[in-house]
Design an enzyme around this catalytic site. Structure first.
Site, short mmCIF file in Angstrom:
data_model
loop_
_atom_site.label_atom_id
_atom_site.label_comp_id
_atom_site.label_asym_id
_atom_site.label_seq_id
_atom_site.Cartn_x
_atom_site.Cartn_y
_atom_site.Cartn_z
N LYS B 35 0.82 -1.23 0.00
CA LYS B 35 0.00 0.00 0.00
C LYS B 35 0.84 1.27 0.00
O LYS B 35 0.36 2.34 -0.36
CB LYS B 35 -0.96 -0.02 1.19
CG LYS B 35 -1.92 -1.20 1.12
CD LYS B 35 -3.35 -0.81 1.35
CE LYS B 35 -4.26 -1.98 0.98
NZ LYS B 35 -5.66 -1.73 1.20
N THR B 57 -7.67 9.85 5.14
CA THR B 57 -8.15 8.56 4.65
C THR B 57 -8.77 7.77 5.79
O THR B 57 -8.60 8.12 6.96
CB THR B 57 -7.03 7.76 3.98
OG1 THR B 57 -7.62 6.64 3.26
CG2 THR B 57 -6.05 7.19 4.99
N ALA B 190 -15.96 -13.36 2.80
CA ALA B 190 -16.12 -11.96 2.36
C ALA B 190 -15.98 -11.97 0.84
O ALA B 190 -15.10 -11.35 0.28
CB ALA B 190 -15.06 -11.07 3.00
N SER B 285 1.22 -9.63 -0.33
CA SER B 285 0.80 -8.24 -0.18
C SER B 285 1.32 -7.55 1.07
O SER B 285 1.56 -6.34 1.05
CB SER B 285 -0.73 -8.17 -0.22
OG SER B 285 -1.28 -9.12 0.67
#
Lengths: 296, 296
Positions: B35, B57, B190, B285
């Site tokens: 990110k 944010t 999810a 990630s």
């Protein structure tokens, strides 16, 4: 047969230590530790006749795995004596690599007696985890690679247990380094190498109550003279310092190291004045930790 | 500003999966996740006037850290709304990077309302964690690097949560790959993105009871069309499959990844027939996991 492992850096750990740190990631080595290097080197030098009869060793863990895997790749039978105190994850791995495991009492005497018995029965060649010259030279190849990648290093540190990695690293720094000094970290709770350097003879541990399970062994008559001559000093660290250093590396570098492996970084944090502003290599020796038995 | 992260391989995981796996280690990225790429790219494109007023944010964790660190490096104030359910380790890290944290209720509505309020009060620019085009393009640079290093890859996988990494990766594979297909892994608990691909509109989750805390968000109107057009399919995995995949990577590769990060590898293990014999890139990630809250 062995990986050329990467060298990682961390801005955060540099800032924390005041030194410029270069971590040689032997935790990414095959079977998860530098010991693969010594095992391969030692077995590769045996004659065809010796290979046919196999190899035997005793080890609390990583050297056992290393010999089992190296022998399997070279088509050589491997008889492994493991102390009953060895972590289960390491016993399972040795068997997975095709090693023939015999469990002994956890004392050095019991381990040696069992290995000797197997040697007599099979004619297998005994490989010492840290005192055979081919093993010492093999372990030193991690530091050779580190110095090839970073010839500007002023210091290299390793942990010290049986002394094979430290002696091999000291030889590598002597022959390949540019005035590169070598230090070791050692648990206060198993500080035989520290005391040996000072007394001039190989000292033993009365107890070895340390989380650094790979560093409970003592120096040998082949590696001790090398260490005496070529190692600057040994820095002792407490148990909580080892665990804190291990956790810092896990959290900040996102890599898994075993407790023994955290000892030289703990030594840098303990005596930062020795390393401040210097380019410092640290051999991260291994990553074989039981995730169900973490010290934090 | 960002690291060019290494690409690691594992013989054992190749053998286990039947594919040739290339892991792009964004867990080694600054602040521990990909990110950082999107945050830097988005803030770098603001005008001097916008930068002076800051950025705001809302994020459950890694994007919060990324914006805080990126803003700090660029001298920009960062207002971060974090849900009360976010791991403490992530809140602490955001504050450490100099972010001004406001805690909100964990619903998307509450997070958005709080961010909107701060935006009104400060004039800060809102950065969406996964739906702004500069963020999406920034996230895609991990796959661009991966394809520069390994142009022969036939498939690349990422996890899918908000869809920014997946859309950016799909664009990267389209423009830089050699007929490289893109898949995503998603938690069954999810599975809004999986259902969205099938229904043709953005679906939501009624509950998000998954260990993969980074993947509880839903797709956005900018990234969904990209995903629809360029992503081959989304593979759903169960909770125990995510935890087992995470543990395998920890034990075999000796690297620390967070649960969300294990999802695409779990997908490869779940549908091995899709990847057998192929050269497969996996974007790992992130590695921001609370060592006191491990799922095993």
């Amino acid at each position: 047969m062995v990986h050329r492992t990467p060298v990682l850096q961390s801005r955060l750990l540099n800032a924390l230590s005041g030194a410029e740190l270069y971590f040689k990631c032997e935790n990414f080595q095959r079977m998860g530790a530098f010991k693969m290097r010594g095992a391969i080197n030692a077995i590769a030098q045996l004659s065809a006749q010796q290979r046919a009869k196999g190899v035997v060793t005793h080890s609390s863990g990583n050297f056992a795995q290393a010999v089992a895997l190296a022998a399997s790749e070279l088509g050589v039978p491997a008889y492994i004596v493991m102390p009953s105190s060895a972590p289960q994850v390491k016993k399972t791995a040795v068997i997975g690599y095709g090693g023939k495991v015999t469990v002994s009492e956890p004392t050095l005497e019991a381990r040696e007696a069992m290995a000797s018995k197997i040697q007599g029965e099979t004619g297998a060649t005994f490989l010492h985890p840290s005192n055979d010259i081919p093993v010492i030279l093999g372990q030193g190849t991690a530091a050779i690679e580190l110095l090839e990648d970073h010839p500007e290093l002023e210091v290299v540190l390793t942990p010290v247990g049986g002394g094979g990695l430290l002696a091999g690293t000291a030889l590598a720094a002597h022959y390949y380094g540019n005035s590169c000094k070598v230090y070791a970290g050692e648990p206060m709770e198993a500080d035989d190498a520290y005391r040996s350097l000072r007394s001039g003879k190989i000292e033993t541990n009365e107890s070895t109550n340390t989380v650094a399970d790979g560093l409970r062994t003592q120096l040998g008559d082949n590696n001790f003279p090398i260490i005496q001559q070529l190692v600057e000093d040994i820095i002792r660290v407490e148990e909580d310092e080892i665990v804190a250093a291990m956790r810092l590396i896990w959290e900040r570098m996102k890599i898994i190291i075993e407790p023994s492996c955290a000892v030289p970084f703990a030594a840098v944090l303990k005596q930062p004045e020795l390393f401040a502003g210097k380019r410092v290599g640290i051999v991260l020796s291994g990553g074989n930790v039981d995730l169900n038995e973490l010290p934090f």
